[in-house]
Design a protein around this motif. Sequence first.
Motif, PDB file in Angstrom:
ATOM      1  N   ARG A  85       0.814  -1.204   0.000  1.00 65.13           N
ATOM      2  CA  ARG A  85       0.000   0.000   0.000  1.00 65.13           C
ATOM      3  C   ARG A  85       0.854   1.263   0.000  1.00 65.13           C
ATOM      4  O   ARG A  85       0.367   2.342  -0.351  1.00 65.13           O
ATOM      5  N   ASN A  86       2.112   1.130   0.403  1.00 64.50           N
ATOM      6  CA  ASN A  86       3.042   2.269   0.432  1.00 64.50           C
ATOM      7  C   ASN A  86       4.316   1.877  -0.328  1.00 64.50           C
ATOM      8  O   ASN A  86       5.385   1.725   0.276  1.00 64.50           O
ATOM      9  N   PRO A  87       4.224   1.684  -1.645  1.00 65.53           N
ATOM     10  CA  PRO A  87       5.368   1.159  -2.408  1.00 65.53           C
ATOM     11  C   PRO A  87       6.595   2.058  -2.404  1.00 65.53           C
ATOM     12  O   PRO A  87       7.707   1.587  -2.642  1.00 65.53           O
ATOM     13  N   SER A  88       6.427   3.332  -2.108  1.00 68.30           N
ATOM     14  CA  SER A  88       7.586   4.224  -2.111  1.00 68.30           C
ATOM     15  C   SER A  88       8.511   3.946  -0.932  1.00 68.30           C
ATOM     16  O   SER A  88       9.693   4.345  -0.963  1.00 68.30           O
ATOM     17  N   GLU A  89       8.021   3.265   0.096  1.00 66.75           N
ATOM     18  CA  GLU A  89       8.823   3.055   1.306  1.00 66.75           C
ATOM     19  C   GLU A  89       9.960   2.073   1.085  1.00 66.75           C
ATOM     20  O   GLU A  89      11.087   2.321   1.517  1.00 66.75           O
ATOM     21  N   ALA A  95      16.892  -1.373  -1.357  1.00 67.27           N
ATOM     22  CA  ALA A  95      16.714  -2.721  -1.887  1.00 67.27           C
ATOM     23  C   ALA A  95      16.296  -2.660  -3.352  1.00 67.27           C
ATOM     24  O   ALA A  95      15.688  -1.691  -3.810  1.00 67.27           O
ATOM     25  N   ALA A  96      16.617  -3.724  -4.090  1.00 64.68           N
ATOM     26  CA  ALA A  96      16.279  -3.772  -5.511  1.00 64.68           C
ATOM     27  C   ALA A  96      14.818  -4.131  -5.742  1.00 64.68           C
ATOM     28  O   ALA A  96      14.294  -3.901  -6.838  1.00 64.68           O
ATOM     29  N   SER A  97      14.154  -4.681  -4.751  1.00 64.68           N
ATOM     30  CA  SER A  97      12.751  -5.077  -4.892  1.00 64.68           C
ATOM     31  C   SER A  97      12.086  -5.097  -3.528  1.00 64.68           C
ATOM     32  O   SER A  97      12.758  -5.044  -2.482  1.00 64.68           O
ATOM     33  N   GLU A 100      13.167  -8.165  -1.591  1.00 63.36           N
ATOM     34  CA  GLU A 100      14.484  -8.036  -0.953  1.00 63.36           C
ATOM     35  C   GLU A 100      14.410  -7.191   0.306  1.00 63.36           C
ATOM     36  O   GLU A 100      15.049  -7.513   1.324  1.00 63.36           O
ATOM     37  N   ALA A 101      13.614  -6.130   0.266  1.00 64.32           N
ATOM     38  CA  ALA A 101      13.452  -5.290   1.454  1.00 64.32           C
ATOM     39  C   ALA A 101      12.818  -6.083   2.591  1.00 64.32           C
ATOM     40  O   ALA A 101      13.244  -5.980   3.750  1.00 64.32           O
ATOM     41  N   GLU A 102      11.813  -6.896   2.272  1.00 62.50           N
ATOM     42  CA  GLU A 102      11.166  -7.716   3.294  1.00 62.50           C
ATOM     43  C   GLU A 102      12.131  -8.749   3.858  1.00 62.50           C
ATOM     44  O   GLU A 102      12.144  -9.007   5.066  1.00 62.50           O
ATOM     45  N   ALA A 103      12.961  -9.342   2.986  1.00 60.57           N
ATOM     46  CA  ALA A 103      13.909 -10.357   3.443  1.00 60.57           C
ATOM     47  C   ALA A 103      14.923  -9.757   4.412  1.00 60.57           C
ATOM     48  O   ALA A 103      15.325 -10.403   5.390  1.00 60.57           O
ATOM     49  N   ARG A 104      15.346  -8.522   4.168  1.00 58.91           N
ATOM     50  CA  ARG A 104      16.289  -7.861   5.068  1.00 58.91           C
ATOM     51  C   ARG A 104      15.685  -7.689   6.463  1.00 58.91           C
ATOM     52  O   ARG A 104      16.343  -7.953   7.473  1.00 58.91           O
ATOM     53  N   VAL A 105      14.437  -7.254   6.492  1.00 58.00           N
ATOM     54  CA  VAL A 105      13.781  -7.030   7.788  1.00 58.00           C
ATOM     55  C   VAL A 105      13.583  -8.353   8.516  1.00 58.00           C
ATOM     56  O   VAL A 105      13.873  -8.467   9.722  1.00 58.00           O
ATOM     57  N   ARG A 106      13.105  -9.355   7.806  1.00 54.22           N
ATOM     58  CA  ARG A 106      12.879 -10.668   8.423  1.00 54.22           C
ATOM     59  C   ARG A 106      14.169 -11.239   8.989  1.00 54.22           C
ATOM     60  O   ARG A 106      14.193 -11.790  10.098  1.00 54.22           O
ATOM     61  N   ASN A 107      15.255 -11.141   8.240  1.00 52.29           N
ATOM     62  CA  ASN A 107      16.525 -11.694   8.694  1.00 52.29           C
ATOM     63  C   ASN A 107      17.016 -10.982   9.954  1.00 52.29           C
ATOM     64  O   ASN A 107      17.494 -11.621  10.893  1.00 52.29           O
ATOM     65  N   ALA A 108      16.865  -9.644   9.981  1.00 57.11           N
ATOM     66  CA  ALA A 108      17.318  -8.885  11.159  1.00 57.11           C
ATOM     67  C   ALA A 108      16.492  -9.247  12.390  1.00 57.11           C
ATOM     68  O   ALA A 108      17.033  -9.385  13.499  1.00 57.11           O
ATOM     69  N   VAL A 109      15.187  -9.412  12.207  1.00 54.80           N
ATOM     70  CA  VAL A 109      14.326  -9.768  13.341  1.00 54.80           C
ATOM     71  C   VAL A 109      14.610 -11.194  13.798  1.00 54.80           C
ATOM     72  O   VAL A 109      14.794 -11.457  14.999  1.00 54.80           O
TER      73      VAL A 109
END
Length: 265
Positions: A85-89, A95-97, A100-109
Amino acid sequence: MSGAFFMRAWTGAFGMKKYSRWFLALMPFICAGCKPTPPVNGHVVPEAKLSKGQLIQSDPNRMANLEIRNNLDTLYLLMDKLYKRNPSEWKKSGAASREEAEARVRNAVDQHTALPGLTERDTKAMQRALDPNFKGDRVGTLIYGLGDMLITAHGGKRVMYLIDGLDAQRVYNAARNVEIAMWLLAQRKDSAGQPLLLSNALSERDQNLSYERLFGSMIGRTDLVAEFTAEKYRRAVIDYGQSFFGGQFLQFLPVSEVAGAASSL
């Protein structure tokens, strides 16, 4: 003596036949009562597979493990919805996609480590994400802060064992933090008067409260574990008292001839 013995045997056999007929007649009703409730529209109660680790986990451990697992799953679903819903974030994260952005957050958590490019953690990261002056990825920062905060409240662990314990007040505080984040997400606006992040929508044209429901499910699970943990030691004392007094005073009395004769000696 032998006549009395055969009379008792015959009477017992006759009684067994009578009760057997009753038992067979009631069997369909007994089986119907034991039959599990069928799922509706394919919705089946989720059940974790047995693993080696469960052998060294208590019931409170399992409850906390399921709670943190389901809360993180819900949190990642919330992240996916917010990014869509907020694709600009996600583009602000470098991140390239979106994936990829979601994977970074999941890995850190999941690894309970810092999110790349962010110095703040847990509640400080949440405050940063909801600051109107923040120019970075609000979605990733908010979800990371929430996940890191939940794990921190559980002693920094996603899986707990017999030697681990929970602080009920910290878990309770975590539930309140999720409530605060939900309220701020709905209320905070930028300098132009627009929401910092688009989430719930309630208007004549659009009604979408799915974000609030996801937050609510996390709050409910966390609150339940907090209350259960607070009662754990009280219940241990009560269970001990019940077993002690039950073992001393709630003994079954003998009814057979052999037991009666033995007790009279």
